[in-house]
Scaffold this motif. Structure first.
Motif, PDB file in Angstrom:
ATOM      1  N   LYS A   1     -17.697  -5.307  53.247  1.00 21.33           N
ATOM      2  CA  LYS A   1     -17.208  -5.346  54.626  1.00 21.33           C
ATOM      3  C   LYS A   1     -18.208  -6.145  55.456  1.00 21.33           C
ATOM      4  CE  LYS A   1     -16.814  -1.904  58.303  1.00 21.33           C
ATOM      5  NZ  LYS A   1     -16.575  -0.476  58.508  1.00 21.33           N
ATOM      6  N   ILE A   2     -17.729  -7.188  56.056  1.00 26.42           N
ATOM      7  CA  ILE A   2     -18.595  -8.030  56.885  1.00 26.42           C
ATOM      8  C   ILE A   2     -18.214  -7.773  58.340  1.00 26.42           C
ATOM      9  CG2 ILE A   2     -19.317 -10.388  57.406  1.00 26.42           C
ATOM     10  CD1 ILE A   2     -18.385 -11.111  54.497  1.00 26.42           C
TER      11      ILE A   2
ATOM     12  N   ASN B   1     -13.956  -6.720  61.713  1.00 20.27           N
ATOM     13  CA  ASN B   1     -14.460  -6.709  60.345  1.00 20.27           C
ATOM     14  C   ASN B   1     -13.658  -7.633  59.443  1.00 20.27           C
ATOM     15  OD1 ASN B   1     -16.298  -4.638  61.033  1.00 20.27           O
ATOM     16  ND2 ASN B   1     -14.652  -3.130  60.800  1.00 20.27           N
ATOM     17  N   LEU B   2     -14.320  -8.020  58.360  1.00 22.19           N
ATOM     18  CA  LEU B   2     -13.678  -8.854  57.350  1.00 22.19           C
ATOM     19  C   LEU B   2     -14.075  -8.268  55.992  1.00 22.19           C
ATOM     20  CD1 LEU B   2     -13.879 -12.754  57.322  1.00 22.19           C
ATOM     21  CD2 LEU B   2     -14.307 -11.440  55.247  1.00 22.19           C
ATOM     22  N   SER B   3     -13.086  -8.019  55.151  1.00 18.93           N
ATOM     23  CA  SER B   3     -13.409  -7.550  53.806  1.00 18.93           C
ATOM     24  C   SER B   3     -12.942  -8.580  52.802  1.00 18.93           C
ATOM     25  CB  SER B   3     -12.754  -6.195  53.518  1.00 18.93           C
ATOM     26  OG  SER B   3     -13.535  -5.174  54.085  1.00 18.93           O
ATOM     27  N   VAL B   4     -13.687  -8.670  51.713  1.00 16.40           N
ATOM     28  CA  VAL B   4     -13.377  -9.714  50.730  1.00 16.40           C
ATOM     29  C   VAL B   4     -13.347  -9.162  49.308  1.00 16.40           C
ATOM     30  CG1 VAL B   4     -15.797 -10.483  50.847  1.00 16.40           C
ATOM     31  CG2 VAL B   4     -14.115 -11.974  49.817  1.00 16.40           C
ATOM     32  N   VAL B   5     -12.281  -9.537  48.589  1.00 16.04           N
ATOM     33  CA  VAL B   5     -12.155  -9.198  47.167  1.00 16.04           C
ATOM     34  C   VAL B   5     -12.277 -10.523  46.430  1.00 16.04           C
ATOM     35  CG1 VAL B   5     -10.595  -8.320  45.377  1.00 16.04           C
ATOM     36  CG2 VAL B   5     -10.617  -7.253  47.643  1.00 16.04           C
TER      37      VAL B   5
ATOM     38  N   ILE C   1      -5.238  -0.634  47.969  1.00 15.23           N
ATOM     39  CA  ILE C   1      -6.063  -0.637  49.180  1.00 15.23           C
ATOM     40  C   ILE C   1      -5.175  -0.311  50.375  1.00 15.23           C
ATOM     41  CG2 ILE C   1      -7.616  -1.999  50.651  1.00 15.23           C
ATOM     42  CD1 ILE C   1      -8.040  -3.888  48.242  1.00 15.23           C
ATOM     43  N   ALA C   2      -5.617   0.644  51.206  1.00 14.35           N
ATOM     44  CA  ALA C   2      -4.905   0.934  52.462  1.00 14.35           C
ATOM     45  C   ALA C   2      -5.417  -0.082  53.486  1.00 14.35           C
ATOM     46  CB  ALA C   2      -5.173   2.370  52.902  1.00 14.35           C
ATOM     47  N   VAL C   3      -4.824  -1.267  53.512  1.00 14.14           N
ATOM     48  CA  VAL C   3      -5.317  -2.292  54.435  1.00 14.14           C
ATOM     49  C   VAL C   3      -4.990  -1.936  55.885  1.00 14.14           C
ATOM     50  CG1 VAL C   3      -5.489  -4.239  52.836  1.00 14.14           C
ATOM     51  CG2 VAL C   3      -3.323  -3.780  53.952  1.00 14.14           C
ATOM     52  N   SER C   4      -4.025  -1.037  56.050  1.00 16.27           N
ATOM     53  CA  SER C   4      -3.749  -0.489  57.384  1.00 16.27           C
ATOM     54  C   SER C   4      -3.242   0.932  57.204  1.00 16.27           C
ATOM     55  CB  SER C   4      -2.698  -1.350  58.095  1.00 16.27           C
ATOM     56  OG  SER C   4      -2.458  -0.832  59.377  1.00 16.27           O
ATOM     57  N   GLY C   5      -3.635   1.837  58.091  1.00 14.71           N
ATOM     58  CA  GLY C   5      -3.140   3.210  58.036  1.00 14.71           C
ATOM     59  C   GLY C   5      -3.654   3.969  56.828  1.00 14.71           C
ATOM     60  N   SER C   6      -2.854   4.924  56.384  1.00 19.52           N
ATOM     61  CA  SER C   6      -3.299   5.789  55.293  1.00 19.52           C
ATOM     62  C   SER C   6      -2.108   6.302  54.484  1.00 19.52           C
ATOM     63  CB  SER C   6      -4.081   6.974  55.862  1.00 19.52           C
ATOM     64  OG  SER C   6      -3.207   7.787  56.640  1.00 19.52           O
TER      65      SER C   6
ATOM     66  N   PRO D   1      -9.770   0.154  54.839  1.00 19.62           N
ATOM     67  CA  PRO D   1      -9.504  -1.166  54.257  1.00 19.62           C
ATOM     68  C   PRO D   1     -10.619  -1.674  53.348  1.00 19.62           C
ATOM     69  CG  PRO D   1      -9.162  -1.162  56.643  1.00 19.62           C
ATOM     70  CD  PRO D   1      -9.856   0.117  56.307  1.00 19.62           C
ATOM     71  N   ASN D   2     -11.768  -1.035  53.376  1.00 19.32           N
ATOM     72  CA  ASN D   2     -12.867  -1.484  52.506  1.00 19.32           C
ATOM     73  C   ASN D   2     -13.101  -0.522  51.341  1.00 19.32           C
ATOM     74  OD1 ASN D   2     -13.885   0.534  54.196  1.00 19.32           O
ATOM     75  ND2 ASN D   2     -15.987  -0.232  53.997  1.00 19.32           N
ATOM     76  N   ARG D   3     -12.032   0.164  50.951  1.00 20.54           N
ATOM     77  CA  ARG D   3     -12.096   1.096  49.830  1.00 20.54           C
ATOM     78  C   ARG D   3     -10.933   0.765  48.900  1.00 20.54           C
ATOM     79  NH1 ARG D   3     -14.295   6.353  49.747  1.00 20.54           N
ATOM     80  NH2 ARG D   3     -16.104   5.304  50.592  1.00 20.54           N
ATOM     81  N   GLY D   4     -11.219   0.657  47.589  1.00 21.81           N
ATOM     82  CA  GLY D   4     -10.152   0.342  46.636  1.00 21.81           C
ATOM     83  C   GLY D   4     -10.040   1.430  45.588  1.00 21.81           C
ATOM     84  N   LEU D   5      -8.818   1.749  45.201  1.00 22.80           N
ATOM     85  CA  LEU D   5      -8.599   2.744  44.150  1.00 22.80           C
ATOM     86  C   LEU D   5      -8.170   2.003  42.883  1.00 22.80           C
ATOM     87  CD1 LEU D   5      -8.369   5.796  43.395  1.00 22.80           C
ATOM     88  CD2 LEU D   5      -5.941   5.604  43.978  1.00 22.80           C
ATOM     89  N   ILE D   6      -9.030   2.085  41.863  1.00 23.79           N
ATOM     90  CA  ILE D   6      -8.720   1.426  40.594  1.00 23.79           C
ATOM     91  C   ILE D   6      -7.959   2.417  39.712  1.00 23.79           C
ATOM     92  CG2 ILE D   6      -9.673   0.276  38.550  1.00 23.79           C
ATOM     93  CD1 ILE D   6     -10.470  -1.220  41.025  1.00 23.79           C
TER      94      ILE D   6
END
Ligand code: TYD
Length: 145
Positions: free
Chosen positions: A22-23, A31-35, A72-77, A96-101
């Protein structure tokens, strides 16, 4: 298709939450997140997203034989209910900066979508209906072979 033919062995313990870079803008512009290449444990071949999902609707309701994905919940939940046929786990995604693998061989259901939420899915395979197990009883026998 990948070469993982052992997906029936995968357990809920292999489901993983990852942090995504998260930048934060120093001037308060958000914020800006990058994958990128090394963020995920697989190469992304397809991207899709769920949106406008009513709060009482359930998505997912399937497992994959080979496909892995990152949600990824890029918005909401929303909640992701996961099971390997034995153990169950519920993961609430709201950042938005959390990913579920989710590895292959795991049954998932997505529910409790908040208003305006967007579920981004980064996945390891192109769309192939033959990779899906959509019947829970079939999934149970797949996992107990
Ligand atoms: P489905 O897998 O049932 O959605 P979910 O499991 O998230 O509730 O997909 C809904 C429809 O969209 C189904 O007809 C298949 C189609 N689909 C594609 O054509 N391409 C895709 O990449 C995906 C994910 C679904």
């Amino acid at each position: 298709m990948g070469t993982n033919t052992k997906s029936y062995l995968n357990s809920i313990n292999q489901v993983e939450l990852i942090s995504i870079e998260k930048i934060s803008d120093p001037e308060g512009r958000g914020n800006l997140s990058v994958v990128e290449k090394n963020t995920l444990p697989f190469e992304v071949k397809r991207v899709y997203y769920l949106y406008d999902v009513p709060s009482d609707a359930s998505r997912g309701g399937h497992a994959h034989i080979e496909l892995e994905q990152c949600l990824i919940a890029v918005s909401g939940s929303f909640d992701v209910v996961l099971t390997d046929g034995k153990k169950k786990k519920i993961v609430h995604l709201n950042k938005p900066n959390r990913g579920l693998i989710i590895p292959c061989g795991i049954w998932r259901e997505l529910e409790n979508f908040s208003s305006g939420s967007v579920c981004l899915a980064l996945v390891s395979e192109v769309y192939d209906e033959s990779d899906y197990i959509r019947d829970y009883e079939v999934f149970k026998s797949f996992k107990s072979r």
